[in-house]
Scaffold this motif. Structure first.
Motif, PDB file in Angstrom:
ATOM      1  N   UNK A  63       4.291 -17.430  -7.274  1.00 25.55           N
ATOM      2  CA  UNK A  63       3.479 -18.641  -7.198  1.00 25.55           C
ATOM      3  C   UNK A  63       4.223 -19.948  -7.431  1.00 25.55           C
ATOM      4  N   UNK A  64       5.486 -19.904  -7.885  1.00 24.97           N
ATOM      5  CA  UNK A  64       6.157 -21.148  -8.264  1.00 24.97           C
ATOM      6  C   UNK A  64       7.146 -21.648  -7.210  1.00 24.97           C
ATOM      7  N   UNK A  65       6.896 -21.283  -5.970  1.00 31.52           N
ATOM      8  CA  UNK A  65       7.647 -21.853  -4.856  1.00 31.52           C
ATOM      9  C   UNK A  65       6.638 -22.279  -3.801  1.00 31.52           C
ATOM     10  N   UNK A  66       6.735 -23.511  -3.387  1.00 30.22           N
ATOM     11  CA  UNK A  66       5.772 -24.061  -2.430  1.00 30.22           C
ATOM     12  C   UNK A  66       6.263 -23.772  -1.013  1.00 30.22           C
ATOM     13  N   UNK A  67       6.086 -22.526  -0.595  1.00 30.59           N
ATOM     14  CA  UNK A  67       6.532 -22.076   0.721  1.00 30.59           C
ATOM     15  C   UNK A  67       5.404 -21.313   1.396  1.00 30.59           C
ATOM     16  N   UNK A  68       5.312 -21.381   2.734  1.00 29.10           N
ATOM     17  CA  UNK A  68       4.216 -20.705   3.439  1.00 29.10           C
ATOM     18  C   UNK A  68       4.160 -19.200   3.207  1.00 29.10           C
ATOM     19  N   UNK A  69       5.282 -18.566   2.890  1.00 30.37           N
ATOM     20  CA  UNK A  69       5.313 -17.105   2.727  1.00 30.37           C
ATOM     21  C   UNK A  69       4.717 -16.635   1.416  1.00 30.37           C
ATOM     22  N   UNK A  70       4.424 -17.563   0.502  1.00 27.73           N
ATOM     23  CA  UNK A  70       4.054 -17.157  -0.852  1.00 27.73           C
ATOM     24  C   UNK A  70       2.580 -16.797  -0.977  1.00 27.73           C
ATOM     25  N   UNK A  71       2.359 -15.505  -0.937  1.00 31.73           N
ATOM     26  CA  UNK A  71       1.041 -14.906  -1.135  1.00 31.73           C
ATOM     27  C   UNK A  71       1.263 -13.414  -1.316  1.00 31.73           C
ATOM     28  N   UNK A  72       0.220 -12.692  -1.613  1.00 31.60           N
ATOM     29  CA  UNK A  72       0.344 -11.253  -1.819  1.00 31.60           C
ATOM     30  C   UNK A  72       0.430 -10.519  -0.477  1.00 31.60           C
ATOM     31  N   UNK A  73       0.950  -9.301  -0.524  1.00 35.61           N
ATOM     32  CA  UNK A  73       1.042  -8.451   0.662  1.00 35.61           C
ATOM     33  C   UNK A  73       0.878  -6.993   0.276  1.00 35.61           C
ATOM     34  N   UNK A  74       0.393  -6.217   1.232  1.00 37.12           N
ATOM     35  CA  UNK A  74       0.401  -4.758   1.132  1.00 37.12           C
ATOM     36  C   UNK A  74       1.184  -4.250   2.332  1.00 37.12           C
ATOM     37  N   UNK A  75       2.063  -3.271   2.098  1.00 34.58           N
ATOM     38  CA  UNK A  75       2.792  -2.687   3.216  1.00 34.58           C
ATOM     39  C   UNK A  75       2.938  -1.190   2.995  1.00 34.58           C
ATOM     40  N   UNK A  76       2.748  -0.450   4.075  1.00 36.39           N
ATOM     41  CA  UNK A  76       2.868   1.011   4.057  1.00 36.39           C
ATOM     42  C   UNK A  76       3.714   1.430   5.242  1.00 36.39           C
ATOM     43  N   UNK A  77       4.633   2.373   5.031  1.00 30.72           N
ATOM     44  CA  UNK A  77       5.449   2.909   6.121  1.00 30.72           C
ATOM     45  C   UNK A  77       5.288   4.420   6.156  1.00 30.72           C
ATOM     46  N   UNK A  78       5.363   4.971   7.356  1.00 29.44           N
ATOM     47  CA  UNK A  78       5.225   6.423   7.493  1.00 29.44           C
ATOM     48  C   UNK A  78       5.257   6.865   8.939  1.00 29.44           C
ATOM     49  N   UNK A  79       5.001   8.149   9.156  1.00 27.89           N
ATOM     50  CA  UNK A  79       5.092   8.742  10.498  1.00 27.89           C
ATOM     51  C   UNK A  79       3.736   9.041  11.120  1.00 27.89           C
ATOM     52  N   UNK A  80       2.685   8.931  10.344  1.00 31.25           N
ATOM     53  CA  UNK A  80       1.338   9.197  10.845  1.00 31.25           C
ATOM     54  C   UNK A  80       0.600   7.854  10.942  1.00 31.25           C
ATOM     55  N   UNK A  81       0.350   7.420  12.162  1.00 37.16           N
ATOM     56  CA  UNK A  81      -0.223   6.089  12.370  1.00 37.16           C
ATOM     57  C   UNK A  81      -1.563   5.922  11.676  1.00 37.16           C
ATOM     58  N   UNK A  82      -2.435   6.904  11.819  1.00 30.79           N
ATOM     59  CA  UNK A  82      -3.766   6.795  11.223  1.00 30.79           C
ATOM     60  C   UNK A  82      -3.679   6.759   9.699  1.00 30.79           C
ATOM     61  N   UNK A  83      -2.803   7.583   9.134  1.00 32.17           N
ATOM     62  CA  UNK A  83      -2.664   7.618   7.673  1.00 32.17           C
ATOM     63  C   UNK A  83      -2.085   6.311   7.152  1.00 32.17           C
ATOM     64  N   UNK A  84      -1.091   5.773   7.841  1.00 32.67           N
ATOM     65  CA  UNK A  84      -0.475   4.511   7.431  1.00 32.67           C
ATOM     66  C   UNK A  84      -1.506   3.384   7.471  1.00 32.67           C
ATOM     67  N   UNK A  85      -2.269   3.325   8.530  1.00 34.03           N
ATOM     68  CA  UNK A  85      -3.295   2.285   8.682  1.00 34.03           C
ATOM     69  C   UNK A  85      -4.355   2.396   7.578  1.00 34.03           C
ATOM     70  N   UNK A  86      -4.869   3.595   7.376  1.00 30.30           N
ATOM     71  CA  UNK A  86      -5.932   3.784   6.385  1.00 30.30           C
ATOM     72  C   UNK A  86      -5.433   3.467   4.980  1.00 30.30           C
ATOM     73  N   UNK A  87      -4.210   3.876   4.673  1.00 28.97           N
ATOM     74  CA  UNK A  87      -3.666   3.636   3.340  1.00 28.97           C
ATOM     75  C   UNK A  87      -3.483   2.146   3.074  1.00 28.97           C
ATOM     76  N   UNK A  88      -2.922   1.437   4.043  1.00 28.36           N
ATOM     77  CA  UNK A  88      -2.697   0.004   3.868  1.00 28.36           C
ATOM     78  C   UNK A  88      -4.019  -0.736   3.692  1.00 28.36           C
ATOM     79  N   UNK A  89      -4.980  -0.411   4.497  1.00 32.52           N
ATOM     80  CA  UNK A  89      -6.262  -1.110   4.422  1.00 32.52           C
ATOM     81  C   UNK A  89      -7.003  -0.774   3.131  1.00 32.52           C
TER      82      UNK A  89
END
Length: 525
Positions: A258-284
Motif C-alpha cells: 500500500x505504500x507505493x502510489x503505482x497502478x499495480x498496487x492492489x491484491x491478486x489471486x493466481x493459480x497455476x496448473x494443468x487442469x483448466x477447470x480446476x485452475x479456474x475454479x480454485x482461483x475464483x
C-alpha cells in the motif's frame, strides 16, 4: 553400375543421433539458473535505495542464501545449478534508476555468459519501486526473458506483499508466495518454488498449461492482514489445500503493497496448473473468499495514539510493554530516521528522570553521534545528533546527551551500533538504519529487553521473537513514510475504486483471466 543413394542412411544416422541426444538430455540433471533482486520500497518516503543496500551476492556465495541448497542436500544434487546474481535490501525508499540499471545489467550479463538453461529460480519480493518505472519486476523479468529465451521454465518466488502484474504473470511459468504474515514460512515458500521447478523439469512436464490471475481491488497494510488472526488466518489456511488439488501446481494470494502510489498496487489471486477447470475454479474461489471477508480485516494489535500508548505503558505491570512505532517502520519501507516519536517521548516528564521507567528505543541512524561514541568509548559521556538526515518532514535531528552504554561493530546493515544511556533511557543509534527484530539484536548491545518496562521499536506487527517475549503490546499510529492510516496518503495513481478507500464500491468482476503461457506471451514489450 547402379548408383547408390546415401540419403536414407544419412537420414537414419541423423535420427539415431537425435534420439541419443534426447536420451542423454532426459537422463541428465536439469540446468537451472538462480537470479533475483528483492526489496519493498515506499514512494511516500523521501529515502532512496542504492546498489550497496542490496548486498549483492554472486556465484557460489548465493547458495548461502538458502539452507535447502546446503552442500550434499537433495535439492543441491537434483540439478546443475548456475547461481548468477541475487540481491536483497531491507525495505526502504525507491531504488535509484542508476542502482537498478547497474544491478540488472550485471544480472543479465551473468545470465548471458552462462547460457543455456532448462529453468530459472527467480527470487524477488514484488514491491520494488524504481524511479521512473511503474512495474520494476515486470521490467526485470521481461529483460531476463530476452536473455534466456522463451523455452526456459521460470519459477518466480515472491513475498505476499508483492504485486503480480500481467508481464510478471505472463513471463513466469510457475509462481509462488508466502502464506504467513509474519513471514515465518519465507524459506519454506522459496523451497517450494524450487521443488516445483525441479519436479516439472525432471518429470518432463515443463510449463503448467494454465495460469489464472484475478486482480482483487483491495489495498490493506500488512498489520491489518496478519495470518495470526481472522480473517487472514482462515483465508490463507485455504491456500495450501487449494494448491494440493489434482491438476493444480500452486496457488497464492498477494495482498499487494500500500505504500507505493503505482497502478499495480492492489491484491491478486493466481493459480497455476494443468487442469483448466480446476485452475479456474480454485482461483475464483480464493478471490471470492477474499472479497467476502474484506470488511473483517483489522489491525493485529490495538492501535492508538502515541500519547495513549505511553499512558498505557506507564501504568502497566507487564514487562516488556512493547510499542510499535509504526509510521517509520524500516521493514515496511520507512526511512527509519524520523525523530518525531522519540522527540515526543523524551520530552515527557516520566522519561526525564534517572528513576524513570527503563525504556529501550530501537533505533535511529546517527553517523555523527556514532563516530563521537567510538571516540569517547564505553562508559564515557557523548553528545551529538541522530535522525532526520533523510526524512526531516516531521521533526529535525534529535540532540542526545548521555553515556555510551555499548558499542558493536560489523553488523551487516547498521555497520556500527551504539547505545546511548540518558536518564533511564537506552537509545540505540546506528551508522546506517537497521530493523530490530530479534532478542539477540538487543542482548548483543548489553540490553535486556525482557526486563525493560517499555520497549519501543520501529516496526509494525511483531516478528515471532518479540511477539513471544511481549508482556503487552500496542501499535502507535505515528508519522512517517509508511503511515498506517492509508486514508491520509496522497494517492494519485492507484486504480480506483479500491477497498477500503472506497468503502461502498460495487462488487468487482472476480472471474479468472487466463494469462498466455510464456512462449505465447513472447515477445511483448
Amino acid at each position: 553400375m547402379k548408383k547408390i543413394s546415401y540419403l536414407p542412411i544419412l537420414a537414419a544416422l541423423l535420427v539415431l543421433q537425435a534420439c541419443n541426444q534426447t536420451t542423454t538430455k532426459q537422463g541428465s540433471k536439469p540446468r537451472i539458473a538462480i537470479a533475483g533482486l528483492a526489496i519493498e520500497s515506499s514512494t511516500f518516503s523521501p529515502a532512496t535505495t542504492d546498489t550497496a543496500a542490496f548486498h549483492p551476492k554472486r556465484g557460489e556465495e548465493i547458495f548461502t542464501n538458502y539452507p535447502f541448497f546446503a552442500q550434499g542436500s537433495e535439492l543441491r544434487e537434483a540439478a546443475e545449478w548456475v547461481p548468477t546474481l541475487t540481491g536483497k535490501s531491507i525495505p526502504g525508499g525507491a531504488v535509484t534508476r542508476e542502482a537498478y540499471e547497474a544491478l540488472v545489467g550485471e544480472l543479465l550479463d551473468s545470465l548471458a555468459n552462462n547460457l543455456p538453461y532448462d529453468g530459472l529460480f527467480f527470487d524477488i519480493h514484488g514491491a520494488m519501486s524504481v524511479v521512473g518505472l511503474d512495474d520494476a519486476e515486470g521490467d526485470l523479468i521481461t529483460r531476463v526473458r530476452e536473455v534466456v529465451g522463451n523455452k526456459t521454465v521460470i519459477s518466480t518466488s515472491m513475498d505476499l506483499h508483492g504485486c503480480v502484474t500481467e508481464p510478471l504473470a505472463g513471463y513466469s511459468d510457475l509462481i509462488t508466495c508466502y502464506r504467513l504474515a509474519p513471514h515465518e514460512d519465507a524459506m519454506e515458500s522459496k523451497e517450494r518454488a524450487v521443488r516445483n521447478l525441479v519436479d516439472r523439469l525432471v518429470a518432463g512436464t515443463g510449463k503448467p498449461a494454465y495460469k489464472a490471475l484475478i486482480p482483487v481491488p483491495i489495498l490493506l497494510a500488512g498489520e491489518q492482514t496478519s495470518t495470526r488472526i481472522e480473517p487472514g488466518k482462515s483465508l490463507y489456511a485455504a491456500v495450501e489445500p487449494t494448491a494440493a488439488q489434482k491438476g493444480i501446481v500452486d496457488a497464492g494470494i498477494w495482498m499487494g503493497y500500500p505504500w507505493a502510489d503505482e497502478p499495480r498496487n492492489h491484491a491478486n489471486v493466481m493459480v497455476v496448473g494443468d487442469d483448466k477447470a480446476a485452475v479456474k475454479a480454485a482461483a475464483e474461489a480464493l478471490a471470492r473468499k477474499f472479497w467476502d471477508v474484506r470488511r473483517e480485516f483489522d489491525f493485529v494489535a490495538p492501535t492508538t495514539t502515541l500519547d495513549s500508548a505511553l499512558a498505557k505503558a506507564l501504568i502497566s505491570a507487564k514487562k516488556p510493554f512493547i510499542i510499535s512505532d509504526m509510521g517509520d517502520n524500516p521493514t515496511a519501507g520507512g526511512a527509519g530516521d524520523v525523530t518525531k516519536t522519540l522527540t515526543d517521548v523524551l520530552a515527557k516528564p516520566a522519561f526525564a528522570s534517572p528513576n524513570g521507567p527503563m525504556f529501550i528505543y530501537a533505533s535511529l541512524p546517527g553517523p555523527d553521534l556514532v563516530e563521537k561514541a567510538l571516540k569517547a568509548g564505553i562508559g564515557n559521556p557523548v553528545e551529538g545528533f541522530a535522525g532526520a538526515l533523510v526524512d526531516s518532514r516531521f521533526a529535525p535531528p534529535l540532540k542526545l546527551s548521555g553515556t555510551v552504554h555499548a558499542i558493536r561493530e560489523g553488523d551487516r546493515d547498521a555497520e556500527v551500533e551504539v547505545v546511548v544511556k540518558t536518564n533511564n533511557n537506552y537509545i540505540i543509534v546506528t551508522k546506517k538504519r537497521k530493523p530490530y527484530h530479534n532478542e539477540k539484536d538487543f542482548t548483543d548491545l548489553k540490553l535486556s529487553p525482557r526486563e525493560a518496562d517499555i520497549l519501543m521499536v520501529k516496526i509494525g506487527y511483531l516478528v515471532p521473537e518479540l511477539y513471544d517475549i511481549r508482556g503487552d503490546w500496542v501499535m502507535a499510529l505515528t508519522v512517517g513514510g509508511v503511515d498506517p492510516n492509508l486514508s491520509t496518503l496522497p494517492y494519485k495513481r492507484i486504480q480506483r475504486p479500491m477497498f477500503p478507500l472506497d468503502k461502498d464500491m460495487e462488487d468487482p468482476d472476480l472471474s479468472a483471466r487466463f494469462i498466455p503461457l510464456s512462449h505465447e506471451y513472447w515477445p511483448k514489450r
